[in-house]
Design an enzyme around this catalytic site. Structure first.
Site, PDB file in Angstrom:
ATOM      1  N   LYS A 186       0.907  -1.220   0.058  1.00  0.00           N
ATOM      2  CA  LYS A 186      -0.053  -0.114   0.176  1.00  0.00           C
ATOM      3  C   LYS A 186       0.947   1.382  -0.082  1.00  0.00           C
ATOM      4  CE  LYS A 186       0.715  -1.920   3.788  1.00  0.00           C
ATOM      5  NZ  LYS A 186       0.019  -2.965   4.769  1.00  0.00           N
ATOM      6  N   LYS A 188      -3.784   3.340   3.039  1.00  0.00           N
ATOM      7  CA  LYS A 188      -4.789   2.666   2.478  1.00  0.00           C
ATOM      8  C   LYS A 188      -6.000   3.462   2.360  1.00  0.00           C
ATOM      9  CE  LYS A 188      -3.369  -1.389   5.481  1.00  0.00           C
ATOM     10  NZ  LYS A 188      -3.460  -1.948   6.777  1.00  0.00           N
TER      11      LYS A 188
HETATM   12  N1  LIG Z   1       1.983  -8.634   7.176  1.00  0.00           N
HETATM   13  C1  LIG Z   1       0.726  -8.370   6.797  1.00  0.00           C
HETATM   14  O1  LIG Z   1      -0.239  -8.916   7.664  1.00  0.00           O
HETATM   15  C2  LIG Z   1       0.545  -7.426   5.706  1.00  0.00           C
HETATM   16  C3  LIG Z   1       1.424  -6.976   4.938  1.00  0.00           C
HETATM   17  N2  LIG Z   1       1.147  -6.302   3.832  1.00  0.00           N
HETATM   18  C4  LIG Z   1       2.123  -5.845   2.848  1.00  0.00           C
HETATM   19  O2  LIG Z   1       3.007  -7.045   2.432  1.00  0.00           O
HETATM   20  C5  LIG Z   1       4.138  -6.688   1.918  1.00  0.00           C
HETATM   21  C6  LIG Z   1       5.071  -7.658   2.694  1.00  0.00           C
HETATM   22  O3  LIG Z   1       4.841  -7.698   4.027  1.00  0.00           O
HETATM   23  P1  LIG Z   1       5.439  -8.860   4.980  1.00  0.00           P
HETATM   24  O4  LIG Z   1       5.082 -10.340   4.388  1.00  0.00           O
HETATM   25  O5  LIG Z   1       4.660  -8.645   6.098  1.00  0.00           O
HETATM   26  O6  LIG Z   1       6.784  -8.856   4.882  1.00  0.00           O
HETATM   27  P2  LIG Z   1       8.000  -9.429   5.586  1.00  0.00           P
HETATM   28  O7  LIG Z   1       9.242  -8.775   6.178  1.00  0.00           O
HETATM   29  O8  LIG Z   1       7.565 -10.764   6.341  1.00  0.00           O
HETATM   30  O9  LIG Z   1       8.732 -10.231   4.065  1.00  0.00           O
HETATM   31  C7  LIG Z   1       9.597  -9.645   3.446  1.00  0.00           C
HETATM   32  C8  LIG Z   1      10.208 -10.522   2.493  1.00  0.00           C
HETATM   33  O10 LIG Z   1      10.680  -9.839   1.286  1.00  0.00           O
HETATM   34  C9  LIG Z   1      12.285 -10.263   1.288  1.00  0.00           C
HETATM   35  N3  LIG Z   1      13.114  -9.298   0.834  1.00  0.00           N
HETATM   36  C10 LIG Z   1      13.027  -7.923   1.490  1.00  0.00           C
HETATM   37  N4  LIG Z   1      14.014  -7.308   0.770  1.00  0.00           N
HETATM   38  C11 LIG Z   1      14.267  -7.826  -0.507  1.00  0.00           C
HETATM   39  C12 LIG Z   1      14.975  -7.464  -1.489  1.00  0.00           C
HETATM   40  N5  LIG Z   1      15.664  -6.383  -1.729  1.00  0.00           N
HETATM   41  N6  LIG Z   1      15.154  -8.705  -2.340  1.00  0.00           N
HETATM   42  C13 LIG Z   1      14.631  -9.856  -2.216  1.00  0.00           C
HETATM   43  N7  LIG Z   1      13.866 -10.130  -1.200  1.00  0.00           N
HETATM   44  C14 LIG Z   1      13.669  -9.208  -0.270  1.00  0.00           C
HETATM   45  C15 LIG Z   1      12.464 -10.713   2.812  1.00  0.00           C
HETATM   46  O11 LIG Z   1      13.460 -11.668   2.729  1.00  0.00           O
HETATM   47  C16 LIG Z   1      11.157 -11.413   3.171  1.00  0.00           C
HETATM   48  O12 LIG Z   1      11.242 -12.727   2.544  1.00  0.00           O
HETATM   49  C17 LIG Z   1       4.283  -5.255   2.513  1.00  0.00           C
HETATM   50  O13 LIG Z   1       4.360  -4.238   1.524  1.00  0.00           O
HETATM   51  C18 LIG Z   1       3.407  -5.132   3.486  1.00  0.00           C
HETATM   52  O14 LIG Z   1       2.903  -3.810   3.584  1.00  0.00           O
HETATM   53  C19 LIG Z   1      -0.177  -6.120   3.448  1.00  0.00           C
HETATM   54  C20 LIG Z   1      -1.206  -6.644   4.192  1.00  0.00           C
HETATM   55  C21 LIG Z   1      -0.799  -7.304   5.439  1.00  0.00           C
HETATM   56  N1  LIG Z   2       0.750  -3.580   9.295  1.00  0.00           N
HETATM   57  C1  LIG Z   2      -0.616  -3.833   8.620  1.00  0.00           C
HETATM   58  C2  LIG Z   2      -0.581  -5.041   7.825  1.00  0.00           C
HETATM   59  C3  LIG Z   2      -1.669  -4.727   6.705  1.00  0.00           C
HETATM   60  O1  LIG Z   2      -2.080  -4.174   5.913  1.00  0.00           O
HETATM   61  C4  LIG Z   2      -1.912  -3.698   9.708  1.00  0.00           C
HETATM   62  O2  LIG Z   2      -1.593  -3.943  10.717  1.00  0.00           O
HETATM   63  O3  LIG Z   2      -2.874  -3.684   9.186  1.00  0.00           O
END
Ligand SMILES: NC(=O)C1=CN([C@@H]2O[C@H](COP(=O)(O)OP(=O)(O)OC[C@H]3O[C@@H](n4cnc5c(N)ncnc54)[C@H](O)[C@@H]3O)[C@@H](O)[C@H]2O)C=CC1
Ligand SMILES: N[C@@H](CC=O)C(=O)O
Ligand code: NA
EC number: 1.1.1.3
Length: 438
Positions: free
Chosen positions: A105, A205
Site C-alpha cells: 500500500k 490505505k
Molecule cells: N504482514 C501483513 O499482515 C500484511 C502485509 N502487507 C504488505 O505486504 C508486503 C510484505 O509484508 P510482509 O510479508 O509482512 O513482510 P516480511 O518482512 O515478512 O517479508 C518480506 C520478504 O521480502 C524479502 N525481501 C526484502 N527485501 C528484499 C529484496 N531487496 N530482495 C529480495 N527479497 C527481499 C525478505 O527476505 C522477506 O522474505 C508489505 O508491502 C506489507 O505492507 C499487506 C497486508 C498485510
Molecule cells: N501492518 C498492517 C498490515 C496490513 O496491511 C496492519 O497492521 O494492518
C-alpha cells in the site's frame, strides 16, 4: 491449457502465506481461474524453508531482478514491501510486459499514479486487493460491486496492528509497547511499526480507498494523519463511561467544497457495529447513494488472510490473460482520463464533533471560563463529565463532548482554553463521529 507462471518476490509473512495457500488449494483455484497457477521462480533475502513445504522444488534467487527479468514468467507478485527496490521492480516487470500483483500500500499510495500510467501504456494489469483491509475484498467491492453508486462517505478501521493494540489496552489493561511487540511477532506490523501506530499505514490505505470511491488521483500527501500513541487508558475509560469506543479511523467524505481525507483516533458510539470491531479485524463502512450503508469485515493483517487477497488477484489476472485482455476494470475504478480534480479539503475546514479532556485546577469559575470560550465560538456542548479529584489532588479531569464544529474554530478554542490560568497541561482532543448511516 498451460498453467500461468508466477514469479514471487518475498517469502515472508505474506509471501509465505501466498505460497502455501496456492499449493494447498491448487485444484480449487485452478477450477476458478480456468487454468493452473504455478509459482516457478521466487526471490527472498531470507526465508524459513521449514514453513514452506515444497519450496525446494522451486528456483529461489536472492536477486529479485532475476525473477522480474525471467522470460518464462507471466505475473510478478511483489511482496517485499517498502518503496525501493519495490518500485523499480514493479516498473521493470511492467516494462517487461508482465502483469503485477502487490500488497504494497505504501508503494501504491505514493507511486500508484506513475505505476498505473506505465501499466496502462504497456497494456498490463496491476492488482492490489491485499493493500487495503488485508483479506477483505474491499477494493473489488467498491470498484465493482458499488459501481452504480455515488459514494457519499467511507469510514474504516484499516490498520490491524493499531486496532489490536487499542483492543488489548481496553480489554486487558495491557501496555502499549507490550502489545505492539506481540503484533510484530504475529507478523501484523509493518517493517517499521511507526507506520502502524502513527497512522501512516492507514493513511496509505485511505488514500487508495478515496481514489477508488471518488475517482480522484492518489494524493497521499494531502491526507491528514494522526496516530494512536498519545491515547491513554484514561481516555479509553472516560469515552466508555460516555457510551463511546475510541477507534483509529480512516475517514473520507465528498462535500460540496472538496474531499475530506483524514486518519485519526475517533470516538464512535458503542452501539455502532464498527465500534465493536476488535483485535486484528478490520472493517470498512461505505455509504452509497443507491445502496445505502454497507459494511465489510475481516482480518486486516496476517499471513493467510492477506494471502487470500493476493491469490484472488492472481486469479483475476489469470482470467483476464486467458479471456479478453481489452476488457479490464480500470485501476482506480474510473477511466484514467476521467479522474476528477475535486480538491482535498484542508483539515481546518473539516467539521467533526470532539471529545476534549482538560486538566483543571479545582477552583470555582474554571468551568464557566471554558464554556464561555466554547460559546463565543458557537461550539455547543453535548455532555460534560467532571471527575472527582483524586485523594489530596488539586487537579480534576474534565471531559467535554461537543457538537460538530470546524477544526479551525476548535483549534482557536483549544488555544484559548490552554491559555487560561487554571488549566494545566495541553488539552487532549479526540474527534468524534456518530457514523449514522441512516
Ligand atoms: N504482514 C501483513 O499482515 C500484511 C502485509 N502487507 C504488505 O505486504 C508486503 C510484505 O509484508 P510482509 O510479508 O509482512 O513482510 P516480511 O518482512 O515478512 O517479508 C518480506 C520478504 O521480502 C524479502 N525481501 C526484502 N527485501 C528484499 C529484496 N531487496 N530482495 C529480495 N527479497 C527481499 C525478505 O527476505 C522477506 O522474505 C508489505 O508491502 C506489507 O505492507 C499487506 C497486508 C498485510
Ligand atoms: N501492518 C498492517 C498490515 C496490513 O496491511 C496492519 O497492521 O494492518
Ligand atoms: Na483487501
Amino acid at each position: 491449457m498451460k498453467p500461468v507462471k508466477v514469479g514471487l518476490l518475498g517469502l515472508g509473512t505474506v509471501g509465505g502465506g501466498t505460497f502455501n495457500v496456492l499449493r494447498r488449494n491448487a485444484e480449487e483455484i485452478a477450477r476458478r481461474a480456468g487454468r493452473g497457477i504455478e509459482i516457478v521462480h521466487a526471490a527472498a533475502r531470507e526465508y524459513d524453508p521449514t514453513r514452506l513445504p515444497g519450496i525446494e522444488g522451486i528456483q529461489v534467487s536472492d536477486d529479485a531482478f532475476k525473477v522480474v527479468d525471467d522470460p518464462d514468467i507471466d505475473i510478478i507478485v511483489e511482496l517485499i514491501g517498502g518503496y525501493s527496490p519495490a518500485k523499480e521492480l514493479v516498473l521493470r516487470a511492467i516494462e517487461n510486459g508482465k502483469h503485477v500483483v502487490t500488497a504494497n500500500k505504501a508503494l501504491i499510495a505514493l507511486h500508484g499514479n506513475e505505476i498505473f500510467k506505465a501499466a496502462q501504456d504497456k497494456g498490463v494489469m496491476v492488482a492490489f486487493e491485499a493493500a487495503v483491509g488485508g483479506g477483505i475484498p474491499i477494493i473489488k467491492a467498491v470498484r465493482e460491486g458499488l459501481a452504480a453508486n455515488q459514494i457519499e462517505w467511507l469510514a474504516g478501521i484499516i490498520n490491524g496492528t493499531g486496532n489490536f493494540i487499542l483492543t488489548e489496552m481496553r480489554d486487558k489493561g495491557r501496555e502499549f509497547a507490550d502489545v505492539l511487540a506481540e503484533a510484530q511477532a504475529l507478523g501484523y506490523a509493518e517493517a517499521d511499526p511507526t507506520f502502524d501506530v502513527e497512522g501512516i499505514d492507514a493513511a496509505h490505505k485511505l488514500t487508495i480507498l478515496a481514489s477508488i470511491a471518488f475517482g480522484v488521483p492518489l494524493q497521499f500527501d494531502k491526507t491528514y494523519t494522526e496516530g494512536i500513541s498519545n491515547i491513554t487508558r484514561d481516555d479509553v475509560a472516560y469515552a466508555g463511561e460516555l457510551g463511546y469506543r475510541i477507534k483509529h479511523l480512516g475517514f473520507s467524505r465528498r462535500t460540496p467544497k472538496g474531499i475530506e481525507l483524514r486518519v485519526h483516533p475517533t470516538l464512535i458510539p458503542e452501539r455502532r457495529l464498527i465500534a465493536n470491531v476488535d483485535g486484528v479485524m478490520n472493517a470498512v463502512l461505505v455509504k452509497g447513494d443507491a445502496v445505502g450503508p454497507t459494511l465489510y469485515y475481516g482480518a486486516g493483517a496476517g499471513s493467510e488472510p492477506t494471502a487470500s487477497a493476493v491469490v484472488a488477484d492472481i486469479v483475476d489476472v489469470t482470467r483476464v490473460l486467458t479471456a479478453d485482455p481489452e476488457n479490464r476494470v480500470p485501476h482506480l475504478a474510473f477511466q484514467p482520463d476521467a479522474l476528477s480534480d475535486t480538491p482535498i479539503l484542508p483539515m481546518e475546514a473539516v467539521e467533526t464533533a470532539y471529545y476534549l479532556r482538560l486538566c483543571a485546577q479545582d477552583k470555582p469559575g474554571v468551568l464557566s471560563d471554558v464554556t464561555r470560550i466554547l460559546a463565543e465560538r458557537e461550539i455547543s456542548i453535548e455532555a460534560i463529565l467532571q471527575k472527582e479529584p483524586a485523594e489530596g489532588a488539586t487537579r480534576v479531569p474534565v471531559i467535554i463532548l461537543t457538537h460538530r464544529v470546524t477544526e479551525g474554530a476548535m483549534n482557536e478554542a483549544i488555544a484559548a482554553i490552554e491559555a487560561l490560568q487554571h488549566i494545566e497541561d495541553k488539552v487532549t482532543r479526540i474527534r468524534l463521529e456518530h457514523l449514522d448511516a441512516s
